[in-house]
Design an enzyme around this catalytic site. Structure first.
Site, PDB file in Angstrom:
ATOM      1  N   VAL A  60       0.844  -1.197   0.000  1.00 31.07           N
ATOM      2  CA  VAL A  60       0.000   0.000   0.000  1.00 31.07           C
ATOM      3  C   VAL A  60       0.884   1.254   0.000  1.00 31.07           C
ATOM      4  O   VAL A  60       0.601   2.221  -0.719  1.00 31.07           O
ATOM      5  CB  VAL A  60      -0.986   0.002   1.194  1.00 31.07           C
ATOM      6  CG1 VAL A  60      -1.802   1.286   1.223  1.00 31.07           C
ATOM      7  CG2 VAL A  60      -1.904  -1.210   1.113  1.00 31.07           C
ATOM      8  N   CYS A  61       1.953   1.216   0.754  1.00 32.68           N
ATOM      9  CA  CYS A  61       2.876   2.357   0.783  1.00 32.68           C
ATOM     10  C   CYS A  61       3.481   2.587  -0.602  1.00 32.68           C
ATOM     11  O   CYS A  61       3.630   3.736  -1.029  1.00 32.68           O
ATOM     12  CB  CYS A  61       3.973   2.125   1.819  1.00 32.68           C
ATOM     13  SG  CYS A  61       3.352   2.036   3.515  1.00 32.68           S
ATOM     14  N   ALA A  62       3.809   1.511  -1.302  1.00 32.18           N
ATOM     15  CA  ALA A  62       4.357   1.632  -2.657  1.00 32.18           C
ATOM     16  C   ALA A  62       3.349   2.312  -3.577  1.00 32.18           C
ATOM     17  O   ALA A  62       3.709   3.241  -4.323  1.00 32.18           O
ATOM     18  CB  ALA A  62       4.730   0.256  -3.198  1.00 32.18           C
TER      19      ALA A  62
END
Length: 152
Positions: free
Chosen positions: A45-47
């Protein structure tokens, strides 16, 4: 520490970016700044959150806004991650030492887990906070909502 809120003056900071360059918040006066906090590099999700900043860079530029990605990871890790993701322009800042110090100053550090909230903070041209949104950790922020908050 109290969570940053609309109307607050954004605490200034200096952090290394993924290239090892020192970035000072106050150096962006005259532009809006998006502080896009993600808990940890190398997570899916951070990516997607960071790739959405890069993919919308021209929209941010039209809105006189500098997007910055922040997490508690060290800058060498953020540099390798940026290369892996194909992030060439957006600066990914390392809130590594003191561990989560900037996240804590903004009231966004999760003490138990040792990382920041997933959050977006928009700062106006004069250093005042104009928008704050904190997300559930597994939730991908809606980039269109962020652009709308910037006045698109």
């Amino acid at each position: 520490m109290k969570r940053i809120a609309v109307g607050d003056t954004a605490p200034n900071f200096s952090l290394k970016d993924n290239r090892g360059e020192m970035i000072e918040l106050n150096s962006f006066r005259g532009k809006k700044v998006l502080l896009s906090w993600h808990p940890l590099a190398w997570t899916s999700v951070c990516a997607e959150q960071m790739k959405s900043l890069e993919a919308n860079l021209s929209e941010f530029e039209k809105l006189n806004t500098v997007p910055l990605g922040l997490s508690i990871d060290a800058y060498p890790s953020k540099n390798a991650w940026a290369k892996e993701l194909g992030i060439a322009a957006v600066k990914l800042l390392a809130d590594f030492w003191p561990h989560g110090g900037v996240a804590a100053a903004y009231g966004l550090f999760r003490e138990v887990e040792g990382f920041s909230e997933r959050a977006n903070v928009i700062i106006d041209e004069n250093g005042k906070v104009i928008w704050v949104k904190v997300y559930d950790i597994p939730q991908l922020p809606d980039i269109n909502e962020v652009l709308a908050a910037l006045g698109k």
